[in-house]
Enzyme design. Structure first.
Site, mmCIF file in Angstrom:
data_model
loop_
_atom_site.group_PDB
_atom_site.id
_atom_site.type_symbol
_atom_site.label_atom_id
_atom_site.label_comp_id
_atom_site.label_asym_id
_atom_site.label_seq_id
_atom_site.Cartn_x
_atom_site.Cartn_y
_atom_site.Cartn_z
ATOM 1 N N GLN A 1 -4.759 -5.367 6.966
ATOM 2 C CA GLN A 1 -5.805 -6.206 6.369
ATOM 3 C C GLN A 1 -5.926 -7.575 7.020
ATOM 4 O O GLN A 1 -6.686 -8.415 6.529
ATOM 5 C CB GLN A 1 -5.532 -6.388 4.867
ATOM 6 C CG GLN A 1 -5.546 -5.107 4.069
ATOM 7 C CD GLN A 1 -6.914 -4.434 4.048
ATOM 8 O OE1 GLN A 1 -7.934 -5.041 4.373
ATOM 9 N NE2 GLN A 1 -6.934 -3.174 3.660
ATOM 10 N N CYS B 1 -4.697 2.808 -3.651
ATOM 11 C CA CYS B 1 -3.443 3.225 -3.015
ATOM 12 C C CYS B 1 -2.337 2.203 -3.217
ATOM 13 O O CYS B 1 -1.540 1.939 -2.307
ATOM 14 C CB CYS B 1 -3.642 3.488 -1.519
ATOM 15 S SG CYS B 1 -4.846 4.758 -1.206
ATOM 16 N N ASP C 1 2.899 -4.755 7.831
ATOM 17 C CA ASP C 1 1.679 -3.966 7.685
ATOM 18 C C ASP C 1 0.513 -4.941 7.829
ATOM 19 O O ASP C 1 0.216 -5.706 6.918
ATOM 20 C CB ASP C 1 1.680 -3.283 6.306
ATOM 21 C CG ASP C 1 0.316 -2.692 5.946
ATOM 22 O OD1 ASP C 1 -0.600 -2.734 6.790
ATOM 23 O OD2 ASP C 1 0.186 -2.199 4.812
ATOM 24 N N LYS D 1 -10.503 -0.977 10.632
ATOM 25 C CA LYS D 1 -10.631 -2.105 9.707
ATOM 26 C C LYS D 1 -10.897 -3.402 10.472
ATOM 27 O O LYS D 1 -10.940 -4.474 9.882
ATOM 28 C CB LYS D 1 -9.356 -2.249 8.875
ATOM 29 C CG LYS D 1 -9.126 -1.089 7.887
ATOM 30 C CD LYS D 1 -7.956 -1.409 6.981
ATOM 31 C CE LYS D 1 -7.343 -0.198 6.329
ATOM 32 N NZ LYS D 1 -8.167 0.402 5.282
ATOM 33 N N HIS E 1 0.864 -1.178 0.000
ATOM 34 C CA HIS E 1 0.000 0.000 0.000
ATOM 35 C C HIS E 1 0.907 1.237 0.000
ATOM 36 O O HIS E 1 2.021 1.182 0.529
ATOM 37 C CB HIS E 1 -0.839 -0.055 1.282
ATOM 38 C CG HIS E 1 -1.961 0.923 1.356
ATOM 39 N ND1 HIS E 1 -1.771 2.235 1.694
ATOM 40 C CD2 HIS E 1 -3.288 0.768 1.168
ATOM 41 C CE1 HIS E 1 -2.953 2.858 1.716
ATOM 42 N NE2 HIS E 1 -3.890 1.985 1.395
#
Lengths: 400, 159
Positions: A197, A358, A194, A220, A117
Site C-alpha cells: 500500500q 482480508c 509488506d 497497486k 493483511h
C-alpha cells in the site's frame, strides 16, 4: 478532476462519471503502461534467458531492464536483490517459506501485527505450524497505530522475525518503519515489510527504511496485474533456500544431484511474466515523471480532508486516526450494512470496497465484522470525497 | 423503478428492518457464514414431533439482502414437514439463482411468498450469495438431520 497532471487513463476517460475509490485494491492503468505491454507483444515477444536469437535477446533485455528499473526505483543496492513474483502475496509466501527454513529453529518466534493483511499473516502462520515456530500479534493502539513500547513488551530472545505493513490497507496508518528497523536490528532479528500500500503513493527507499526485505505488487502502483516484487538484502538473499522448483532456478540437474542458480534467478522458477515486468517498468517511469514527493504531498492533503469530512458525518464510524495517514478510509454507517452501502454508492457511480478487507484480526479488534473502504490515489480529488460524503448522507436516509 | 429499488424493494427493506423470527438463540443451532464477506447467520429449527417444523428462528448479522431472505425463509418453512421444507429450499435456491434464459420458472406451482420480491437480486450476480446464505444453511441442516432409515425407507417414495 485530477489534482496532478497524470495524463491519460483510458478507462477513466471512458467513464467520466465514475468516482473510483478502490485504489487500495487495484489502481487504474495509465495509457503508457497499456501501450508498453502492447508494444512488447508486437515487437519483442520471446522467452527470456534461453535462446541466442536476437528476438530472445531483446526480450531478455526488456525483462532485465525492468529489474534494473525496479532496483533504482526503490533504492536497492543491486538488481540482484530484485525477485519478480506474481504479486505481494507470492512474495510474502516466498519469504515466509525460505527465511524461516534458512534461519529459524523450532521454538523461535515471529511477530506479525494486528493490522496485517491475511497475505502477511497466513504464510507465516503456515511456516510456524510446519516448523514448530510461534506467532505473536503486535497489538494496535486506540488510534490504530503501532507503539514500539508494545513491541518491547512482546519481545523475548526467541523473536527472530518481525513483519508488518508499511501502510495499513484498512486504517491508512503509515507505520514508523525506520524506528521499528533499528529496534529489531539492535536485537538481531529480521524485519519484513509488506509495502503493497505504500510504493505507489510515497517516496520509497529501502536503505532509508532499513528493512531487510520488502514485498509489493505492480497492480497497486498503476502497473499491470500478475507481477510483483520481493526485494531482499543481498547477503540474506544469497543464503536463502529456494521456494519453488523448476526451470531457470537451477544451475545443473543430474540424476544424483541438483545445484541451484544464483539469486535472483534461484527464486524465479519457470517462464517469468515478461509482459508484466515491462508494464511495471512503464508504471515506474510514469510515477517518477510525476515526482513521488509531490504525489505523497497531494495524497496527504486528500487524507486530511477525507478524515475531516467523514468524521463530520453523523452516525459514521471512521476507523483509525493515525497522525500520519494515507488516503484510505474504512468506516461503517450505523444501521447500514457495508454491502448495502457499497451497493448504494455504486448506484451513484462511486466504486468502493466492502467486506473484511482480508484483515479479519483487525476488524475483530475494531469490533466490526465488515466495513466499507474508500481508498484514493493520484487520480482522485477533493471533489470525489465531496461526492462520497453527499452519497453517504443519502444512503442513511434510504436504508433508514 | 431505478436499478437500486429493484434490488431493495420496499418489502425487502421491511423484512430487513423488522425481521420475522429473529431472536437471540440458545441451545443447539447451526452457524452458516459467508467467508468472503464475514456475514454470519445462526439458524435453529424447532421441531414438532420428528418430522414437522414448528418454527425456524435465526439471529446473526448480515446485509439487508441476507437478513430479509432469512426472515422470509423462516416464514416459508415454519409448519412444513421436512420433505416439504427441502422442496421449498430447492425451489427457492433455483428461483434466486435463476438464469433469465431458462424457460422454466422454478417458482411455478409453489407459493414462494415474499421471496418473489427478492427476484431483483438476479440482476446483481455478486449479491446472489447474500440472498442464498440462509437457504444453504437450512438446507444443509435439514439434510444432515435426516435419520438413515428415513432416507432409505420405502415410505419416502410410496409409488
Amino acid at each position: 478532476m485530477f489534482t496532478l497532471k497524470t495524463g491519460r487513463f483510458p478507462l477513466l476517460e471512458a467513464n467520466p462519471n465514475l468516482v473510483y475509490l478502490d485504489n487500495a485494491s487495484t489502481t487504474q492503468k495509465p495509457e503508457p503502461v497499456i501501450r508498453a505491454i502492447s508494444e512488447y507483444y508486437q515487437t519483442r515477444n520471446a522467452n527470456v534467458h534461453r535462446a541466442v536469437y536476437r528476438l530472445a535477446e531483446a526480450s531478455t533485455y526488456a525483462y532485465e531492464g525492468a529489474r534494473n528499473r525496479v532496483a533504482r526505483f526503490i533504492g536497492a543496492s543491486s538488481s540482484k536483490e530484485i525477485v519478480f513474483t506474481r504479486g505481494t502475496t507470492e512474495a510474502l509466501n516466498l519469504i515466509a517459506h525460505s527465511l524461516t527454513r534458512t534461519f529459524l529453529h523450532p521454538g523461535d518466534v515471529i511477530i506479525v501485527t494486528q493490522m496485517d493483511h491475511h497475505s502477511n499473516i497466513v504464510p507465516f502462520w503456515l511456516a510456524a505450524r510446519e516448523q514448530g515456530l510461534h506467532l505473536r500479534f503486535w497489538p494496535i493502539t486506540q488510534t490504530g497505530e503501532l507503539d514500539i513500547q508494545d513491541l518491547e513488551t512482546l519481545w523475548s530472545e526467541q523473536v527472530r522475525v518481525v513483519t508488518l505493513p508499511h501502510v495499513s490497507n484498512v486504517l491508512g496508518t503509515v507505520n514508523p518503519i525506520p524506528s521499528v528497523a533499528s529496534f529489531v536490528h539492535e536485537r538481531g532479528a529480521f524485519l519484513v515489510l509488506d509495502a503493497a500500500q505504500s510504493v505507489g503513493h510515497m517516496p520509497f527507499d529501502v536503505s532509508e527504511l532499513g528493512c531487510d526485505m520488502a514485498a509489493f505488487s505492480s497492480h497497486k502502483m498503476y502497473g499491470p496485474m500478475g507481477i510483483g516484487v520481493l526485494w531482499v538484502r543481498e547477503q540474506i538473499l544469497d543464503s536463502l533456500v529456494p521456494y519453488q522448483g523448476g526451470g531457470e532456478m537451477i544451475a545443473t540437474v543430474s540424476e544424483t544431484d541438483i545445484t541451484f542458480n544464483e539469486p535472483p534467478y534461484r527464486f524465479e522458477a519457470g517462464t517469468p511474466n515478461v509482459e508484466g515486468a515491462v508494464g511495471l517498468a512503464a508504471a515506474i517511469d510514469f510515477l517518477d515523471s510525476l515526482d513521488r514527493e509531490k504525489i505523497w504531498e497531494e495524497e496527504q492533503k486528500l487524507a486530511r480532508y477525507g478524515a475531516e469530512v467523514l468524521s463530520d458525518i453523523e452516525h459514521l464510524t471512521l476507523y483509525g486516526e493515525a497522525a500520519i495517514r494515507a488516503p484510505v478510509f474504512t468506516f461503517n454507517l450505523e444501521g447500514v450494512h457495508s454491502h448495502d452501502l457499497a451497493q448504494f454508492l455504486d448506484s451513484r457511480s462511486i466504486a468502493v470496497r466492502s467486506g473484511h478487507h482480508c484483515a479479519q484480526p483487525l476488524l475483530h479488534r475494531l469490533g466490526a465484522t465488515s466495513a466499507v473502504r474508500a481508498s484514493l490515489g493520484i487520480c482522485n480529488s477533493k471533489e470525489d470525497l465531496d461526492r462520497l460524503v453527499d452519497a453517504l448522507e443519502d444512503a442513511r436516509r434510504y436504508f433508514q | 423503478m431505478n436499478e437500486l429499488d429493484i434490488l431493495y424493494q420496499e418489502l425487502i427493506l421491511q423484512h430487513y428492518k423488522h425481521p420475522r423470527n429473529r431472536e437471540p438463540l440458545s441451545g443447539n443451532f447451526i452457524i452458516h457464514e459467508n467467508p468472503s464477506c464475514g456475514d454470519s447467520l445462526r439458524l435453529q429449527i424447532e421441531w414438532e414431533g420428528s418430522d414437522r417444523i414448528r418454527r425456524v428462528v435465526f439471529d446473526g448479522h448480515g446485509c439487508a439482502i441476507s437478513i430479509a431472505s432469512a426472515s422470509i425463509m423462516t416464514e416459508l418453512l415454519s409448519g412444513r414437514t421436512r420433505l416439504e421444507a427441502l422442496e421449498i429450499c430447492k425451489r427457492s435456491l433455483s428461483y434466486l439463482r435463476r438464469d433469465p434464459r431458462d424457460s422454466m420458472d422454478p417458482g411455478e406451482g409453489i407459493d414462494l411468498g415474499d421471496l418473489r420480491a427478492l427476484a431483483g437480486v438476479r440482476q446483481f450476480p455478486l449479491r446472489v450469495k447474500c440472498a442464498t446464505l440462509a437457504w444453504h444453511g437450512i438446507e444443509k441442516e435439514l439434510k444432515s438431520t435426516i435419520s438413515t432409515p428415513k432416507l432409505v425407507g420405502k415410505d419416502l417414495n410410496p409409488r
